[in-house]
Structure formats: structure tokens, C-alpha cells
Motif scaffolding. Structure first.
Motif: not given
Length: 547
Positions: A46-47, A67-71, A73-78, A131-134
Motif C-alpha cells: 500500500k505504501f 492510497s494513504l487511507l489504505k496504507a 491500516k499498518a498502524s493497526h498492526l502489532p 496532510v492529516r493522514v500523513l
């Protein structure tokens, strides 16, 4: 420091870096990184998709946002997966190109800084939503990777974030609590400055001066908590006074650790347990904070981390590091001398495979053992109490303060005089290390009898638990005696408080306890002149010690 909303769906912490970790096996190419951890390929891709979109000559902000919104989701990982992805993103220059993208948007919008960043749906354009998502991605990934934070600093983006901070000093504590931009900006600065290589950069930007106004934004607030932890990494020796905590803000940090432990998670309210423990060890550089932390019972959750088999090595390393810093204070070391359970736990850490944990454990034991063993109290009254209790200290392997507090809790079910116990406690409170231990062992919190006290009176313990079925260690023992209706008990309880309120540290703690202060105010109106005068003397002592 992580974003609240981004972490709501987060998983538990992966306790160890695996052999195939990106961190231990630097890749030859970005795609090779994903191959080393197959389950991360979909997230890493995604990145890559986002970076591919940036290469196009004409940007479609709606596509970039998606694309950023999909990427994100990595913030939800262990946590370890997040750290590995962060490392990979540094390798493919994601940070540099994303910061360049942010700056281009700000330039197009003719904006030099931001003062607010509403929810996505409230933002007027796809550009600002990007800007907010990044900003949120920067916040979360810098919290798990010092290398990611270092690369952010190398891009110069910390200067942009500091510009935001400088334009928010006028906001109230309440406004800052609701301001997502403050969390993103100050939180990212906090995450980055945990890397010692970034500290000189922020000092050159005058970060301490710009952040100092936020140290007075409320008491138990997120705004103050982030600012104080950030400054703790940046101050020099001459600025340590800026780190002085109130009992309230220390309670805020302690609650974050205790709640994370209770939930068996590595984070709470956006705070990672390890980063709170690490920050507390930095705040302990201030001598007043050293004393406050022990007096307020911080050692209890810290010891829980050390004793747990489910906490990460990173958390245990920070926890034993706190104990080592606190033990530099002589009176703290004497309190630790009497805490046999803590010393047993720390002693066991000398065999840890982690070198830093071993070194800190050895340092704790050396600092504690540099002082002579604490001599027993010379109080004849206490000696009589111990004799009447069949040499209880030897039987139960406890110290004098713990014995008196437990006996106060069980006093309604035993034949020991409450007045005698309070008088003995007041006598112990004349000694600084004993006074600190009185607070550390929970004189102002709720005691629940331990199972081992069944050696004294199992029936009495059962009745006490049934009568006061509280979860936390300790019933507010002094408040209970101040409201007993017995003139003698009320008088002796105020005498204990008078001894405890004799210096700033304990005066602040008492002042922050609303139950105690309200009860003392009531006792000033008591029919007994002695009790009324004694209560007034305590209030005066608290006021004098905190001025």
C-alpha cells in the motif's frame, strides 16, 4: 506516543524481534524487505502504491488520499510489525518523499503553519485530508521506530511541527485536549526526541523554550503530559527544575501504566507502556520527582512489570532503569532496603540475557547496599506492639511501616488499640525514609488484606474484605480514622498528618487528596477544641509547605 483513533483497532505487542526481522537483516531492495516477512507484503504494498502515484506528473489528490487511507491500516498492526514496516519505509525513502509532498501542499495553499486539524470529514479538501493522514502515519510509526524518527528529523520537518506548536501557546488546556493537530505535532516531536541523535536538532530550534508554556496547561491533561515528557529528553542540567511534577500529573502517567497492565496490552490511551516508563526515568532526573515517585507508590506498577512473564524486554529494561535512577536518592534507597519483594525481583534480573537489564539490576543493588541496614525504631510503644503480636515482623518478614498499616486496616477486628497504632505511626513519620515509605505503601489509598496476613487472623481478614471489598491496595486509612467519631483517634490521626505535612513533597501529596482535605476542613469545626486546633495546624502546615 500514538494517535488515539489509529490505535483503537490495534493488536497486542509482539514480544520479540524475530530472526527474519527487517531490523536484523538489512535488505538489498525494498521488495526484498516484504519477502522476509510475507504477512506484511500486503501492508507494505500500500505504501509502494502511494509512492508510485507520487511519481506521476499530475497528482490526483483523491487517489492519493485513498492510497494513504489504505496504507494507514499498518498502524493497526502489532508493534513489531509496525517497527519493521517503519524500517522498510526508511529504506525506500518514503519519509523524504512524503515530507516533500506535504510541503508542496502547504505551499500551494499558501500556509506556513497549522493551528488545527479537524476530522477527515470536516476538512475542506482532499489536499488537507492527505496532510492529516500523513501526519497521523508519522506520529504512529515514529513511536515504534527511532530510525523512522531520525529520518523525519533529517528532512527538517520538525521545524515545521515546531512552527505549529509556537502558534498554539494561546490555547487553553481544554482546547488542546480536543486539538488533534497538537497531538500530531507534539506527539511526533516527543517520539523523535527519544533518539539521542535528534536532541541537538531540537535544541537548536529552541524547542525547550517553545514547549515550556505547555507545561502549565492543566494538571492531569494529555496536553501537559506530552509536553513534560518531551522536555524531559531535551533539558540540560541547568534546566532540570522544568521537570518538576505535581502529584496529579504523576498520577496521570501511573494510571496509563496500570491500565495497560490490567488490559494486558502494550499501550493505553495512545501511550505505549515502554515509552511512559522510559519517560518517567527521564523525569526522575529531577530530585524532587525522585522523592515524589516513591512517595506516590510508583514502584508498585513498576514492580509488576518486572515480575510479569508477559511484558516485553523493552518494558522491563525501562522499568528497572526507573528503579536505578530512583535509588540514587539516599532515602529512596532506604525505602527499597525494606522492600524485600522488590529486592528479590531485582536480584533475579542479574541473570537476564539482556545486558542493559543486568547492568541496571546490579546498579540498583549497589545503590541500595551502599547504606547501612536500616535500624529498628527505638520507639518503646512500637516495641510493645510487636511484642504483643508474637514477634510479627520476624514471622511475616515485613517492615515496621507495613506492619502498622496492615494492623490499622484490621484494627476493627483485632484487640490492638487504634490510638496506639496511630501514635506509633506518627513516631515513625519523624524519620524521612520511614515517612516516604508510609506514603509509598498506600496510607492514602485503600488496603485490601493480603493472604499472608491470615497468620494473624484469617477470620479478621475475611471480615475486613467482606466489609471493604475494594479492588485497589488500601481503604483511605487516615480518612477513616479522621471520621471515626472518637476524639482520641481523630487527634492521633491529625498528629500523623502533621508529621507528614512537614515538607513540600508530602504537603503537595496531601493537598492533592480531596478526601483528606475535605475531612480536615470539617474537623476544624469539630466540638473538641483539641481536634479542631490539630486539624487547623495540619491545614496551615500543608499551606506553608506548598507555598
Amino acid at each position: 506516543m500514538e494517535g488515539h483513533k489509529e490505535m483503537e483497532e490495534g493488536s497486542s505487542v509482539d514480544p520479540a524481534v524475530t530472526e527474519n526481522s527487517f531490523l536484523s537483516r538489512p535488505p538489498e531492495s525494498a521488495r526484498a524487505l516484504a519477502q522476509l516477512r510475507p504477512h506484511l507484503q500486503v501492508h507494505f504494498a500500500k505504501f509502494l502504491d502511494f509512492l508510485d502515484l507520487l511519481k506521476t506528473n499530475s497528482w490526483a489528490y483523491e487517489s492519493l488520499l485513498l492510497s494513504l487511507l489504505k496504507a494507514r491500516k499498518a498502524s493497526h498492526l502489532p508493534e513489531q510489525d509496525m517497527a519493521d514496516i517503519s524500517h522498510a519505509l526508511v529504506a525506500i525513502d518514503f519519509v523524504d518523499r512524503s515530507v516533500e509532498f506535504l510541503r508542496q501542499i502547504m505551499g500551494e495553499l499558501h500556509m506556513d503553519f497549522l493551528t488545527e486539524l479537524p476530522e477527515l470529514a470536516e476538512l475542506p479538501s482532499s489536499e488537507m485530508r492527505c496532510v492529516r493522514v500523513l501526519r497521523g502515519i508519522f506520529l504512529n510509526l515514529s513511536s515504534v521506530s527511532m530510525e523512522f524518527g531520525k529520518r523525519l528529523a533529517d528532512t527538517g520537518v520538525l521545524e515545521d511541527l515546531m512552527e505549529d506548536i509556537k502558534h498554539m501557546t494561546h490555547l487553553t488546556a481544554e482546547a488542546l485536549e480536543e486539538n488533534l493537530l497538537y497531538l500530531h505535532s507534539m506527539g511526533t516531536i516527543h517520539n523523535c526526541c527519544r533518539n539521542p541523535q535528534v536532541v541537538p536538532v531540537l535544541r537548536q530550534l529552541g524547542a525547550v523554550d517553545h514547549i515550556t508554556p505547555f507545561l502549565s496547561k492543566g494538571d492531569q491533561t494529555l496536553a501537559r503530559a506530552i509536553a513534560l515528557m518531551t522536555v524531559s529528553y531535551l533539558v540540560n542540567e541547568s534546566q532540570l527544575s522544568l521537570l518538576e511534577m505535581s502529584p496529579g500529573i504523576l498520577q496521570y502517567y501511573t494510571d496509563r501504566v496500570q491500565q495497560a497492565l490490567a488490559a494486558q496490552k502494550g499501550h493505553n490511551g495512545g501511550w505505549r507502556t515502554e515509552e511512559v516508563l522510559s519517560g518517567l526515568s527521564m523525569l526522575a532526573k529531577n530530585d524532587f520527582n525522585k522523592r515524589l515517585m516513591v512517595a506516590k507508590g510508583l514502584i508498585k506498577p513498576v514492580a509488576t512489570v518486572l515480575q510479569s512473564s508477559t511484558r516485553t524486554e523493552e518494558e522491563k529494561q525501562s522499568a528497572v532503569g526507573i528503579v536505578a535512577v530512583l535509588a540514587e536518592d539516599e532515602e529512596n534507597a532506604r525505602v527499597f532496603q525494606r522492600d524485600r519483594e522488590l529486592l528479590k525481583t531485582v536480584s533475579g534480573l542479574q541473570d537476564s540475557k539482556n545486558q542493559k537489564i543486568r547492568d541496571s539490576a546490579v546498579r540498583v543493588l549497589n545503590l541500595v547496599n551502599r547504606h547501612d541496614s536500616v535500624k529498628p525504631s527505638s520507639s518503646n510503644l512500637l516495641e510493645d506492639l510487636l511484642a504483643d503480636s508474637f514477634n510479627t515482623l520476624s514471622i511475616l518478614d515485613v517492615g515496621e511501616v507495613e506492619f502498622l498499616l496492615e494492623q490499622l486496616n484490621l484494627a476493627d477486628t483485632t484487640n490492638i488499640s487504634v490510638v496506639d497504632l496511630l501514635r506509633a505511626l506518627a513516631d515513625l513519620a519523624k524519620d524521612e525514609s520511614q515517612r516516604r515509605e508510609i506514603f509509598a505503601r498506600g496510607i492514602l489509598t485503600t488496603i485490601r488484606p493480603k493472604r499472608r496476613w491470615s497468620k494473624l487472623s484469617q477470620q479478621g481478614c475475611d471480615r475486613a474484605v467482606a466489609r471493604e471489598p475494594h479492588e485497589h491496595y488500601g481503604l483511605n486509612l487516615l480518612t477513616k480514622r479522621l471520621e471515626s467519631g472518637s476524639v482520641d483517634e481523630e487527634l492521633q490521626a491529625t498528629n500523623v498528618l502533621l508529621e507528614l505535612a512537614s515538607c513540600k513533597l508530602y504537603g503537595l501529596i496531601l493537598q492533592s487528596d480531596s478526601d483528606i482535605m475535605e475531612t480536615l476542613q470539617k474537623l476544624v469545626q469539630a466540638q473538641s477544641c483539641e481536634v479542631s486546633q490539630a486539624a487547623g495546624n495540619v491545614l496551615k502546615a500543608v499551606k506553608l509547605s506548598t507555598e
